[in-house]
Design a protein around this motif. Structure first.
Motif, PDB file in Angstrom:
ATOM      1  N   THR A  33       0.842  -1.191   0.000  1.00 37.35           N
ATOM      2  CA  THR A  33       0.000   0.000   0.000  1.00 37.35           C
ATOM      3  C   THR A  33       0.876   1.239   0.000  1.00 37.35           C
ATOM      4  O   THR A  33       1.862   1.306   0.735  1.00 37.35           O
ATOM      5  CB  THR A  33      -0.920   0.033   1.230  1.00 37.35           C
ATOM      6  OG1 THR A  33      -1.746  -1.131   1.247  1.00 37.35           O
ATOM      7  CG2 THR A  33      -1.807   1.270   1.220  1.00 37.35           C
ATOM      8  N   GLY A  35       0.518   5.664  -0.164  1.00 38.19           N
ATOM      9  CA  GLY A  35      -0.491   6.708  -0.015  1.00 38.19           C
ATOM     10  C   GLY A  35       0.097   8.007   0.467  1.00 38.19           C
ATOM     11  O   GLY A  35       1.316   8.192   0.510  1.00 38.19           O
ATOM     12  N   SER A  47      -4.644  10.706   7.268  1.00 35.73           N
ATOM     13  CA  SER A  47      -4.593  10.042   5.975  1.00 35.73           C
ATOM     14  C   SER A  47      -5.399  10.821   4.954  1.00 35.73           C
ATOM     15  O   SER A  47      -6.510  11.266   5.235  1.00 35.73           O
ATOM     16  CB  SER A  47      -5.151   8.626   6.090  1.00 35.73           C
ATOM     17  OG  SER A  47      -5.178   7.994   4.826  1.00 35.73           O
ATOM     18  N   SER A  50      -5.007   6.563  -0.214  1.00 29.72           N
ATOM     19  CA  SER A  50      -4.109   5.422  -0.314  1.00 29.72           C
ATOM     20  C   SER A  50      -4.542   4.523  -1.454  1.00 29.72           C
ATOM     21  O   SER A  50      -5.703   4.570  -1.896  1.00 29.72           O
ATOM     22  CB  SER A  50      -4.080   4.626   0.993  1.00 29.72           C
ATOM     23  OG  SER A  50      -5.351   4.084   1.280  1.00 29.72           O
ATOM     24  N   THR A  57      -8.558   1.958  -3.863  1.00 27.37           N
ATOM     25  CA  THR A  57      -8.239   3.275  -3.313  1.00 27.37           C
ATOM     26  C   THR A  57      -9.133   3.614  -2.126  1.00 27.37           C
ATOM     27  O   THR A  57     -10.243   3.083  -1.980  1.00 27.37           O
ATOM     28  CB  THR A  57      -8.403   4.372  -4.377  1.00 27.37           C
ATOM     29  OG1 THR A  57      -9.751   4.330  -4.883  1.00 27.37           O
ATOM     30  CG2 THR A  57      -7.424   4.168  -5.521  1.00 27.37           C
TER      31      THR A  57
END
Length: 119
Positions: A33, A35, A47, A50, A57
Protein backbone atom coordinates in the motif's frame (compact mmCIF):
# COMPACT_ATOMS: atom_id res chain seq x y z
CA UNK A 1 17.80 1.52 2.97
CA UNK A 2 14.37 2.49 1.69
CA UNK A 3 13.79 6.14 0.92
CA UNK A 4 10.67 7.95 -0.22
CA UNK A 5 10.97 11.35 -1.84
CA UNK A 6 8.05 13.67 -2.52
CA UNK A 7 7.94 16.42 -5.09
CA UNK A 8 5.39 18.78 -6.59
CA UNK A 9 4.32 20.89 -3.63
CA UNK A 10 4.01 24.62 -3.84
CA UNK A 11 1.84 27.69 -3.47
CA UNK A 12 -1.41 27.95 -5.41
CA UNK A 13 -4.65 29.85 -5.20
CA UNK A 14 -7.95 28.33 -4.17
CA UNK A 15 -9.54 26.44 -7.04
CA UNK A 16 -6.25 25.58 -8.70
CA UNK A 17 -4.57 22.19 -9.02
CA UNK A 18 -1.33 20.55 -7.97
CA UNK A 19 0.16 17.16 -8.62
CA UNK A 20 2.39 15.38 -6.13
CA UNK A 21 4.78 12.55 -6.91
CA UNK A 22 6.53 10.16 -4.55
CA UNK A 23 9.44 8.10 -5.79
CA UNK A 24 10.97 5.27 -3.82
CA UNK A 25 14.49 3.91 -3.82
CA UNK A 26 16.24 1.09 -2.04
CA UNK A 27 13.38 -1.41 -1.98
CA UNK A 28 13.67 -4.89 -3.46
CA UNK A 29 9.96 -5.58 -3.30
CA UNK A 30 6.74 -3.93 -4.40
CA UNK A 31 5.00 -2.06 -1.62
CA UNK A 32 1.57 -3.37 -0.69
CA UNK A 33 0.00 0.00 0.00
CA UNK A 34 1.18 3.49 -0.85
CA UNK A 35 -0.49 6.71 -0.01
CA UNK A 36 -0.47 10.25 1.22
CA UNK A 37 -0.90 11.82 4.63
CA UNK A 38 -0.91 15.46 5.61
CA UNK A 39 -0.21 17.41 8.74
CA UNK A 40 -0.64 20.98 9.91
CA UNK A 41 1.11 22.41 12.97
CA UNK A 42 -0.60 21.42 16.19
CA UNK A 43 -2.65 18.65 14.62
CA UNK A 44 -2.16 14.94 14.11
CA UNK A 45 -1.09 13.57 10.81
CA UNK A 46 -4.12 12.43 8.85
CA UNK A 47 -4.59 10.04 5.97
CA UNK A 48 -5.52 11.70 2.69
CA UNK A 49 -5.54 8.87 0.18
CA UNK A 50 -4.11 5.42 -0.31
CA UNK A 51 -3.88 2.79 -3.01
CA UNK A 52 -3.09 -0.91 -2.83
CA UNK A 53 -1.17 -3.05 -5.26
CA UNK A 54 -4.52 -4.15 -6.64
CA UNK A 55 -5.43 -0.50 -7.26
CA UNK A 56 -8.05 -0.29 -4.53
CA UNK A 57 -8.24 3.28 -3.31
CA UNK A 58 -9.36 4.99 -0.16
CA UNK A 59 -9.92 8.70 0.41
CA UNK A 60 -10.57 11.01 3.31
CA UNK A 61 -14.09 12.42 3.10
CA UNK A 62 -12.68 15.94 2.87
CA UNK A 63 -10.92 15.22 -0.45
CA UNK A 64 -13.33 12.83 -2.17
CA UNK A 65 -14.19 14.03 -5.64
CA UNK A 66 -11.24 16.46 -5.71
CA UNK A 67 -8.13 14.30 -5.21
CA UNK A 68 -7.07 11.23 -7.16
CA UNK A 69 -4.37 8.81 -6.06
CA UNK A 70 -2.64 6.50 -8.50
CA UNK A 71 0.52 4.45 -8.68
CA UNK A 72 2.92 3.22 -11.29
CA UNK A 73 2.11 -0.26 -12.56
CA UNK A 74 5.50 -1.69 -11.59
CA UNK A 75 7.66 0.89 -9.82
CA UNK A 76 7.11 2.00 -6.24
CA UNK A 77 5.88 5.41 -7.31
CA UNK A 78 2.65 7.02 -6.19
CA UNK A 79 0.92 10.16 -7.39
CA UNK A 80 -1.66 12.51 -5.97
CA UNK A 81 -3.62 14.76 -8.30
CA UNK A 82 -5.25 17.54 -6.31
CA UNK A 83 -7.95 19.60 -8.00
CA UNK A 84 -10.12 22.43 -6.76
CA UNK A 85 -7.76 23.05 -3.87
CA UNK A 86 -9.06 24.81 -0.79
CA UNK A 87 -7.22 26.81 1.88
CA UNK A 88 -7.94 24.01 4.34
CA UNK A 89 -5.83 21.69 2.18
CA UNK A 90 -2.77 23.65 3.26
CA UNK A 91 -0.40 21.23 4.99
CA UNK A 92 2.79 19.28 4.69
CA UNK A 93 2.03 16.23 2.58
CA UNK A 94 3.88 13.01 3.37
CA UNK A 95 4.26 9.93 1.24
CA UNK A 96 3.79 6.59 2.96
CA UNK A 97 4.38 2.96 2.08
CA UNK A 98 3.29 0.11 4.31
CA UNK A 99 2.53 -3.59 4.38
CA UNK A 100 4.17 -6.87 5.26
CA UNK A 101 7.20 -8.50 3.72
CA UNK A 102 8.61 -11.84 4.78
CA UNK A 103 6.10 -11.80 7.67
CA UNK A 104 7.45 -8.53 8.98
CA UNK A 105 5.54 -5.25 8.88
CA UNK A 106 7.03 -2.15 7.34
CA UNK A 107 6.00 1.48 7.37
CA UNK A 108 8.09 4.01 5.45
CA UNK A 109 7.74 7.80 5.30
CA UNK A 110 9.01 10.55 3.11
CA UNK A 111 10.20 13.87 4.46
CA UNK A 112 7.18 15.77 3.22
CA UNK A 113 6.40 18.53 0.77
CA UNK A 114 4.60 21.78 1.60
CA UNK A 115 1.31 22.58 -0.08
CA UNK A 116 -0.06 26.05 0.52
CA UNK A 117 -3.42 27.19 -0.83
CA UNK A 118 -4.22 30.87 -0.60
CA UNK A 119 -7.77 32.21 -0.55
Amino acid sequence: QVQLEESGGGLVQAGESLSLTCVSSGSRFRFETMGWFRQVPGKERESVASITGGASTNYADSVKGRFTVSRHSTANTVYLQMNNLKPEDTAVYYCNANGNYAYRPYNFWGRGTQVTVSS
